[in-house]
Enzyme design. Structure first.
Site, PDB file in Angstrom:
ATOM      1  N   ASP A 265      -5.046  -3.159   2.196  1.00 56.29           N
ATOM      2  CA  ASP A 265      -4.332  -3.619   1.004  1.00 56.29           C
ATOM      3  C   ASP A 265      -5.317  -4.405   0.142  1.00 56.29           C
ATOM      4  O   ASP A 265      -5.998  -3.844  -0.708  1.00 56.29           O
ATOM      5  CB  ASP A 265      -3.125  -4.443   1.431  1.00 56.29           C
ATOM      6  CG  ASP A 265      -2.257  -4.877   0.263  1.00 56.29           C
ATOM      7  OD1 ASP A 265      -2.508  -4.417  -0.859  1.00 56.29           O
ATOM      8  OD2 ASP A 265      -1.323  -5.671   0.479  1.00 56.29           O
TER       9      ASP A 265
ATOM     10  N   ARG B 236       8.101   1.282  12.706  1.00 53.27           N
ATOM     11  CA  ARG B 236       6.761   1.715  13.130  1.00 53.27           C
ATOM     12  C   ARG B 236       6.782   3.123  13.709  1.00 53.27           C
ATOM     13  O   ARG B 236       5.807   3.861  13.613  1.00 53.27           O
ATOM     14  CB  ARG B 236       6.222   0.793  14.233  1.00 53.27           C
ATOM     15  CG  ARG B 236       5.599  -0.481  13.770  1.00 53.27           C
ATOM     16  CD  ARG B 236       4.825  -1.116  14.930  1.00 53.27           C
ATOM     17  NE  ARG B 236       4.805  -2.559  14.846  1.00 53.27           N
ATOM     18  CZ  ARG B 236       3.969  -3.259  14.059  1.00 53.27           C
ATOM     19  NH1 ARG B 236       3.097  -2.631  13.311  1.00 53.27           N
ATOM     20  NH2 ARG B 236       4.020  -4.563  14.025  1.00 53.27           N
TER      21      ARG B 236
END
Ligand code: 5GP
Ligand code: MG
Length: 185
Positions: free
Chosen positions: A107, A170
């Site tokens: 990110d 997940r």
């Protein structure tokens, strides 16, 4: 877990399981060509990288060992500060070894640049980076470069394929965005 299991929470699927599988075939070919049969130590950053570690490693012909690190980055809310603490360190000594860092997502790139600097002090033979996702914003902000990127995706909050929201999602085989109500309820 699949699409039907999260039907009400799902906004948009950005990377299907098939997309990821095909792309990892390509990347595995490039990684094999790069290392030319050298021994490689894949280092997974817990917990998000477990899916790409499992899938990519099984596509490689390169002989690999695997090790894991867990990091916690201090910061307010969702903003990464770049101040990182090691929660679980490597088991292996990486001196003079070829290290391949395996990431779920880059990110801001702050966690990763800290990790690269930390591993460099241990004198590996080389450090390369592979990531499942890179946010488009990270391309210009990052001071570390990923060597192999499966997908460049827009700057939205993503879940699935190892990426969680409060430890959920997940185990989705695809990468998607979530509906607004998931975050507000
Ligand atoms: P940074 O690159 O900003 O230092 O931090 C990267 C870490 O932030 C990732 O390893 C992941 O844990 C978390 N992260 C960043 N973007 C996302 C996202 O879109 N979804 C999820 N689930 N986690 C993210
Ligand atoms: Mg990570």
């Amino acid at each position: 877990m699949n699409e039907k299991d999260i039907a009400g929470d799902l906004e948009e699927i950005l990377v299907t399981a098939e997309d990821m599988d095909k792309r990892l075939d390509e990347i595995a070919g490039e990684i094999d060509a790069y290392y030319q049969g050298e021994q490689v130590l894949m280092i997974g950053v817990l917990r998000g990288s477990l899916m790409i570690m499992a899938d990519l490693s099984r596509k490689l012909s390169t002989p690999v060992a695997m090790d894991w690190m867990a990091l916690s980055s201090y910061g307010s809310g969702t903003q990464s500060s770049g101040v990182v603490r090691i929660l679980k360190d490597l088991t292996e000594d990486i001196k003079v070894r070829h290290v391949l860092i395996v990431e779920d997502i880059i990110d801001s790139g702050l966690t990763l640049s800290w990790l690269v600097a930390n591993l460099e002090t241990r004198e590996p033979a080389s450090i390369k980076i592979v990531t499942a996702v890179r946010k488009s914003e990270a391309v210009c902000r990052m001071n570390v470069n990923a060597d192999w990127v499966a997908f460049d995706l827009p700057d939205a909050f993503l879940v699935g394929y190892g990426l969680d929201y409060n430890e959920k999602y997940r185990n989705l085989p695809f990468i998607c965005t979530l509906a607004e109500h998931v975050y507000t309820s």
